[in-house]
Design a protein around this motif. Structure first.
Motif, PDB file in Angstrom:
ATOM      1  N   LEU A 418       7.871  -5.676  -3.284  1.00 41.96           N
ATOM      2  CA  LEU A 418       7.211  -6.047  -4.539  1.00 41.96           C
ATOM      3  C   LEU A 418       5.704  -5.911  -4.417  1.00 41.96           C
ATOM      4  CD1 LEU A 418       9.323  -9.123  -5.718  1.00 41.96           C
ATOM      5  CD2 LEU A 418       9.240  -6.843  -6.733  1.00 41.96           C
ATOM      6  N   GLY A 419       5.154  -6.277  -3.270  1.00 38.16           N
ATOM      7  CA  GLY A 419       3.712  -6.143  -3.078  1.00 38.16           C
ATOM      8  C   GLY A 419       3.253  -4.705  -3.181  1.00 38.16           C
ATOM      9  N   ARG A 420       4.026  -3.807  -2.604  1.00 37.81           N
ATOM     10  CA  ARG A 420       3.668  -2.380  -2.660  1.00 37.81           C
ATOM     11  C   ARG A 420       3.852  -1.842  -4.081  1.00 37.81           C
ATOM     12  NH1 ARG A 420       0.923   1.454  -2.085  1.00 37.81           N
ATOM     13  NH2 ARG A 420       1.415   3.370  -0.955  1.00 37.81           N
ATOM     14  N   ALA A 421       4.953  -2.208  -4.732  1.00 37.34           N
ATOM     15  CA  ALA A 421       5.224  -1.712  -6.080  1.00 37.34           C
ATOM     16  C   ALA A 421       4.199  -2.225  -7.092  1.00 37.34           C
ATOM     17  CB  ALA A 421       6.636  -2.105  -6.511  1.00 37.34           C
ATOM     18  N   ARG A 422       3.661  -3.402  -6.850  1.00 36.85           N
ATOM     19  CA  ARG A 422       2.678  -3.991  -7.767  1.00 36.85           C
ATOM     20  C   ARG A 422       1.247  -3.546  -7.444  1.00 36.85           C
ATOM     21  NH1 ARG A 422       3.469  -8.411 -10.602  1.00 36.85           N
ATOM     22  NH2 ARG A 422       1.659  -9.529  -9.732  1.00 36.85           N
ATOM     23  N   GLY A 423       1.084  -2.771  -6.394  1.00 44.74           N
ATOM     24  CA  GLY A 423      -0.245  -2.304  -6.020  1.00 44.74           C
ATOM     25  C   GLY A 423      -1.069  -3.326  -5.285  1.00 44.74           C
ATOM     26  N   VAL A 424      -0.447  -4.412  -4.852  1.00 45.82           N
ATOM     27  CA  VAL A 424      -1.158  -5.461  -4.108  1.00 45.82           C
ATOM     28  C   VAL A 424      -1.350  -5.048  -2.656  1.00 45.82           C
ATOM     29  CG1 VAL A 424      -1.056  -7.857  -3.334  1.00 45.82           C
ATOM     30  CG2 VAL A 424      -0.285  -7.249  -5.636  1.00 45.82           C
ATOM     31  N   LEU A 425      -0.322  -4.431  -2.068  1.00 46.07           N
ATOM     32  CA  LEU A 425      -0.381  -3.956  -0.694  1.00 46.07           C
ATOM     33  C   LEU A 425      -0.668  -2.457  -0.673  1.00 46.07           C
ATOM     34  CD1 LEU A 425       2.741  -5.684   0.950  1.00 46.07           C
ATOM     35  CD2 LEU A 425       0.343  -6.328   1.243  1.00 46.07           C
ATOM     36  N   SER A 426      -1.575  -2.051   0.181  1.00 43.01           N
ATOM     37  CA  SER A 426      -1.814  -0.626   0.382  1.00 43.01           C
ATOM     38  C   SER A 426      -0.734  -0.048   1.287  1.00 43.01           C
ATOM     39  CB  SER A 426      -3.183  -0.409   1.024  1.00 43.01           C
ATOM     40  OG  SER A 426      -3.179  -0.918   2.362  1.00 43.01           O
ATOM     41  N   ALA A 427      -0.690   1.263   1.386  1.00 44.92           N
ATOM     42  CA  ALA A 427       0.273   1.908   2.281  1.00 44.92           C
ATOM     43  C   ALA A 427       0.040   1.480   3.723  1.00 44.92           C
ATOM     44  CB  ALA A 427       0.182   3.422   2.150  1.00 44.92           C
ATOM     45  N   ASP A 428      -1.217   1.335   4.124  1.00 44.86           N
ATOM     46  CA  ASP A 428      -1.519   0.907   5.493  1.00 44.86           C
ATOM     47  C   ASP A 428      -1.081  -0.534   5.734  1.00 44.86           C
ATOM     48  OD1 ASP A 428      -2.552   3.342   6.191  1.00 44.86           O
ATOM     49  OD2 ASP A 428      -4.653   2.756   5.896  1.00 44.86           O
ATOM     50  N   GLU A 429      -1.266  -1.390   4.714  1.00 47.13           N
ATOM     51  CA  GLU A 429      -0.835  -2.781   4.865  1.00 47.13           C
ATOM     52  C   GLU A 429       0.683  -2.868   4.947  1.00 47.13           C
ATOM     53  OE1 GLU A 429      -4.340  -5.247   2.550  1.00 47.13           O
ATOM     54  OE2 GLU A 429      -2.907  -4.086   1.373  1.00 47.13           O
ATOM     55  N   GLU A 430       1.371  -2.094   4.137  1.00 43.46           N
ATOM     56  CA  GLU A 430       2.837  -2.057   4.213  1.00 43.46           C
ATOM     57  C   GLU A 430       3.278  -1.587   5.600  1.00 43.46           C
ATOM     58  OE1 GLU A 430       6.685  -0.213   1.823  1.00 43.46           O
ATOM     59  OE2 GLU A 430       4.782   0.875   1.797  1.00 43.46           O
ATOM     60  N   LYS A 431       2.645  -0.558   6.113  1.00 44.65           N
ATOM     61  CA  LYS A 431       2.992  -0.032   7.433  1.00 44.65           C
ATOM     62  C   LYS A 431       2.805  -1.098   8.501  1.00 44.65           C
ATOM     63  CE  LYS A 431       1.881   3.731  10.646  1.00 44.65           C
ATOM     64  NZ  LYS A 431       1.080   4.964  10.844  1.00 44.65           N
ATOM     65  N   ARG A 432       1.695  -1.831   8.432  1.00 44.15           N
ATOM     66  CA  ARG A 432       1.461  -2.897   9.413  1.00 44.15           C
ATOM     67  C   ARG A 432       2.552  -3.952   9.363  1.00 44.15           C
ATOM     68  NH1 ARG A 432      -0.427  -7.911   9.035  1.00 44.15           N
ATOM     69  NH2 ARG A 432      -1.140  -7.639   6.878  1.00 44.15           N
ATOM     70  N   LEU A 433       2.919  -4.374   8.174  1.00 44.15           N
ATOM     71  CA  LEU A 433       3.944  -5.408   8.028  1.00 44.15           C
ATOM     72  C   LEU A 433       5.311  -4.898   8.488  1.00 44.15           C
ATOM     73  CD1 LEU A 433       2.839  -6.866   4.587  1.00 44.15           C
ATOM     74  CD2 LEU A 433       2.641  -7.998   6.817  1.00 44.15           C
ATOM     75  N   VAL A 434       5.632  -3.654   8.167  1.00 41.51           N
ATOM     76  CA  VAL A 434       6.909  -3.090   8.612  1.00 41.51           C
ATOM     77  C   VAL A 434       6.947  -3.001  10.135  1.00 41.51           C
ATOM     78  CG1 VAL A 434       8.291  -0.972   8.642  1.00 41.51           C
ATOM     79  CG2 VAL A 434       7.450  -1.886   6.475  1.00 41.51           C
ATOM     80  N   ASN A 435       5.832  -2.614  10.744  1.00 41.92           N
ATOM     81  CA  ASN A 435       5.786  -2.587  12.203  1.00 41.92           C
ATOM     82  C   ASN A 435       6.023  -3.971  12.795  1.00 41.92           C
ATOM     83  OD1 ASN A 435       5.381   0.153  12.594  1.00 41.92           O
ATOM     84  ND2 ASN A 435       3.156   0.012  12.474  1.00 41.92           N
ATOM     85  N   GLU A 436       5.494  -4.997  12.149  1.00 34.46           N
ATOM     86  CA  GLU A 436       5.716  -6.366  12.620  1.00 34.46           C
ATOM     87  C   GLU A 436       7.184  -6.761  12.467  1.00 34.46           C
ATOM     88  OE1 GLU A 436       3.041  -9.230  10.969  1.00 34.46           O
ATOM     89  OE2 GLU A 436       1.266  -8.030  11.413  1.00 34.46           O
ATOM     90  N   LEU A 437       7.807  -6.349  11.384  1.00 39.55           N
ATOM     91  CA  LEU A 437       9.231  -6.640  11.202  1.00 39.55           C
ATOM     92  C   LEU A 437      10.086  -5.903  12.216  1.00 39.55           C
ATOM     93  CD1 LEU A 437       9.923  -6.703   7.351  1.00 39.55           C
ATOM     94  CD2 LEU A 437      10.279  -8.562   8.973  1.00 39.55           C
ATOM     95  N   MET A 438       9.695  -4.693  12.565  1.00 34.73           N
ATOM     96  CA  MET A 438      10.512  -3.876  13.445  1.00 34.73           C
ATOM     97  C   MET A 438      10.681  -4.505  14.823  1.00 34.73           C
ATOM     98  SD  MET A 438      10.164   0.204  14.233  1.00 34.73           S
ATOM     99  CE  MET A 438       9.204   0.236  15.730  1.00 34.73           C
ATOM    100  N   VAL A 439       9.696  -5.274  15.268  1.00 33.44           N
ATOM    101  CA  VAL A 439       9.785  -5.857  16.616  1.00 33.44           C
ATOM    102  C   VAL A 439      10.504  -7.199  16.623  1.00 33.44           C
ATOM    103  CG1 VAL A 439       7.689  -4.663  17.323  1.00 33.44           C
ATOM    104  CG2 VAL A 439       7.522  -7.009  16.506  1.00 33.44           C
ATOM    105  N   VAL A 440      10.866  -7.714  15.454  1.00 36.73           N
ATOM    106  CA  VAL A 440      11.507  -9.038  15.387  1.00 36.73           C
ATOM    107  C   VAL A 440      12.815  -9.100  16.175  1.00 36.73           C
ATOM    108  CG1 VAL A 440      12.702 -10.619  13.807  1.00 36.73           C
ATOM    109  CG2 VAL A 440      10.364  -9.893  13.328  1.00 36.73           C
ATOM    110  N   PRO A 441      13.737  -8.116  16.073  1.00 40.84           N
ATOM    111  CA  PRO A 441      14.966  -8.223  16.872  1.00 40.84           C
ATOM    112  C   PRO A 441      14.698  -8.317  18.374  1.00 40.84           C
ATOM    113  CG  PRO A 441      15.256  -6.595  15.145  1.00 40.84           C
ATOM    114  CD  PRO A 441      13.801  -6.954  15.153  1.00 40.84           C
ATOM    115  N   GLY A 442      13.733  -7.545  18.865  1.00 43.04           N
ATOM    116  CA  GLY A 442      13.396  -7.625  20.279  1.00 43.04           C
ATOM    117  C   GLY A 442      12.810  -8.968  20.651  1.00 43.04           C
TER     118      GLY A 442
END
Length: 609
Positions: A418-442
């Motif tokens: 929703l943040g990305r679709a609403r223009g609140v998050l930039s592509a770089d901010e989305e990438k940072r957050l996704v990278n943080e999510l990716m390491v959660v299982p480990g």
């Protein structure tokens, strides 16, 4: 993801591999494949979609090898296509994989520079090429795996089949479960769980976290993460008689706590495009995100606390105001609801009566509905505009564990989308957050290693009558959830508070006998949490601090106990910190001799008011 099977057989194994994979269909998948050795050389059959497609392909192009591996996949890196389906292979080996290889990009770049050619979008292919490179350097398959495993980061289970090796399978586990089965006549099996192998054997050995295993006909050699040969017990399983099996755990709750690295990875795989570092929701939003005026969120019990954590994410990442209430209160308030509003309902079962009634009220008020549920055929799923599945798999223990962390995972993904679709998050901010999510299982897998320390601390809690939990920010709902877990299964009176509220009343409870569990990741409010912690210390409270090395050092006060978490970015620490909170409640209840899976007075699905 999400199912692994391997067989060293006496006759052709392809049909048996597919039959075993069918026993894992309940986990969900979007493609499937098998690999065997035909005249000593690797051959694969893979198909997009259901296992019947793989069955049909094998009818047209049969495989007759006596050794093989099979897999059902939830797409993580790369779309669910035949090319991205497992097994992945080089000219040296084929690999099947559950989980996420966090450092696949670095490995891929290194291997491409060494001349390796990648043909898929997956993280798994990096494992195949990494081991291949070691073999090309002159190592045996076993030594090549030993050299490769320490270089992998993440939560995973692996099965490997080698070209020219008619009597060798290798499996490895870090975070995601894996079991070895022993058959007649020297047949050996590898599987995601006992259920996959139930048609072949009732004798199972479960790999412990960090283990890997070398399988040959009639032989299994287990090694730990330090590459030392170790002994692992053989167990009798009743998986053939039950839909779900406890495995080598004493209780379903323990098994479900330890499944979290795998099921959170599975849920992430459904929502995140890791190859492109962005959220890819598995459904179309039933509204214009930019026109959205606010979110109303309602749930019960643990699901409500998941919603409280989600509130922080939606307000911060999507800049949407969130109103949240327990469903049993919301349904009777006749609350005015905003035009162009979204109602989020969260329920493990999808049948929770109060939550369902709240959903139906919201529909009469013109709200769009997203149901976050673990059962895709449930009433809430059917009556929502969109069902957002959590993919935790069957949860048998009454006290919710893996469903909670999967709910958090879905809410985090939705907030970013929703943040990305609403223009609140930039592509770089989305990438940072996704990278943080990716390491959660480990990180969840790492937190499981804290269990011996947590068990020791639980013995202290088992001798008390009252416990206080404190946290700030997203750790405040975790304090509420920690207190709920302890109450549910140990029957000890426990309360969770926002740490800043301590001096507004609860501080009167603190004395030299009261355990106070403080949840303190290194986040923007750590300094404030430390101030509250010192207020407790000044009054003699027995502080058990859950935090990383930095936050524990920042406490600068005597502690009655500490649980030292791995360092992590703060945005999604709530998902990781949930696991030790659950383990603390579990071991306290076990120490006290309580019925952990079926605590008194509680039911798994509350379908009445």
């Amino acid at each position: 993801m999400c199912g692994i099977v391997g067989i060293i057989g006496q006759g052709p194994v392809a049909s048996s591999l597919v039959d075993a994979l069918k026993r894992l269909e309940y986990r969900g998948y979007d493609s499937a494949g098998v690999a065997t050795l035909e005249n000593g050389h690797l051959e694969r059959r893979r198909a997009e979609g259901k296992l019947r497609n793989l069955d049909a392909l094998l009818q047209q192009k049969p495989l007759r090898g006596r050794i093989g591996i099979g897999h059902t996949r939830w797409a993580t890196h790369g779309r669910p296509t035949e090319n991205n389906a497992h097994p992945h292979a080089t000219n040296k080996l084929a690999v099947v994989h559950n989980g996420i290889i966090e450092n696949f990009r670095e490995l891929r770049a290194e291997l491409v520079a060494q001349g390796h050619e990648f043909v898929t979008q997956t993280d798994t292919e990096a494992v195949a090429h990494l081991v291949t490179e070691q073999i090309n350097q002159g190592l045996s398959p076993v030594d090549a795996v030993a050299a490769s495993l320490p270089r992998l980061k993440g939560a995973f289970a692996l099965g490997m089949l080698f070209d020219g090796e008619e009597d060798l399978l290798i499996g490895a586990r870090r975070g995601a479960p894996l079991a070895v089965g022993y058959g007649e006549g020297g047949e050996m099996y590898l599987g995601s769980d006992a259920l996959a192998l139930a048609a072949f054997t009732d004798t199972i050995t479960y790999l412990e976290d960090g283990d890997w295993v070398i399988l040959r006909r009639g032989f299994a050699e287990f090694r730990d993460e330090s590459n030392r040969v170790v002994q692992r017990a053989k167990l009798k399983t009743q998986a053939s008689a039950f839909v779900v099996d406890k495995g080598n755990y004493k209780h379903f709750m323990a098994k479900e706590i330890h499944e979290q690295p795998e099921v959170v990875a599975r849920t992430l795989a459904h929502y995140i495009d890791f190859a492109n570092n962005c959220v890819r929701l598995p459904f179309e939003l039933p509204f214009d995100p930019k026109a959205l005026t606010g979110i109303t969120l309602t749930a019960c019990g643990t699901a409500y606390y998941a919603g409280l954590v989600g509130k922080y994410w939606f307000e911060r990442f999507a800049r949407l105001r969130v109103e949240i209430d327990v469903a049993s209160e919301f349904r009777y308030r006749e609350a005015p609801m905003p035009e162009n509003g979204l109602m989020l309902v969260v329920s493990q079962s999808g049948e929770t009566a109060d939550t369902l009634a709240s959903l139906r009220y919201a529909k009469t008020q013109g709200q769009k509905i997203i149901g976050v549920v673990n059962v895709s055929t449930s009433t809430i799923a059917r009556e929502s505009d969109v069902a957002a599945p959590t993919l935790a798999g069957p949860e048998i223990g009454v006290a919710s564990t893996k469903a909670f962390t999967c709910q958090l995972t879905v809410l985090a993904s939705l907030a970013i989308a929703l943040g990305r679709a609403r223009g609140v998050l930039s592509a770089d901010e989305e990438k940072r957050l996704v990278n943080e999510l990716m390491v959660v299982p480990g990180l969840l897998a790492e937190s499981m290693k804290l269990e011996p320390k947590i068990e020791q601390l639980s013995h202290r809690l088992g001798k008390t009558t009252d416990v206080l939990y404190l946290g700030r920010g997203p750790s405040y709902p975790l304090a509420l959830e920690g207190a709920l877990k302890l109450k549910e299964i140990s029957y000890i009176h426990a309360e969770g508070y926002a740490a800043g509220e301590l001096k507004h009343g609860p501080i009167a409870l603190i004395d030299e006998q009261l355990p106070v569990i403080v949840i303190a990741p290194s986040d923007p409010v750590l300094e404030k949490t430390v101030s509250n912690l010192q207020e407790v210390s000044a009054r003699g409270g027995k502080i058990i601090l859950l935090g990383d090395a930095h936050s524990i050092a920042a406490a600068a006060t005597p502690l009655a106990g500490e649980i030292v978490m791995p360092a992590m970015a703060p945005d999604f620490s709530a998902i990781v910190y949930a696991a030790p909170i659950q383990m603390l409640a579990y071991h306290t209840a076990v120490f006290m001799g309580k019925d952990v899976d079926q605590p008194r007075n509680l039911a798994k699905s509350v379908t009445v008011e």
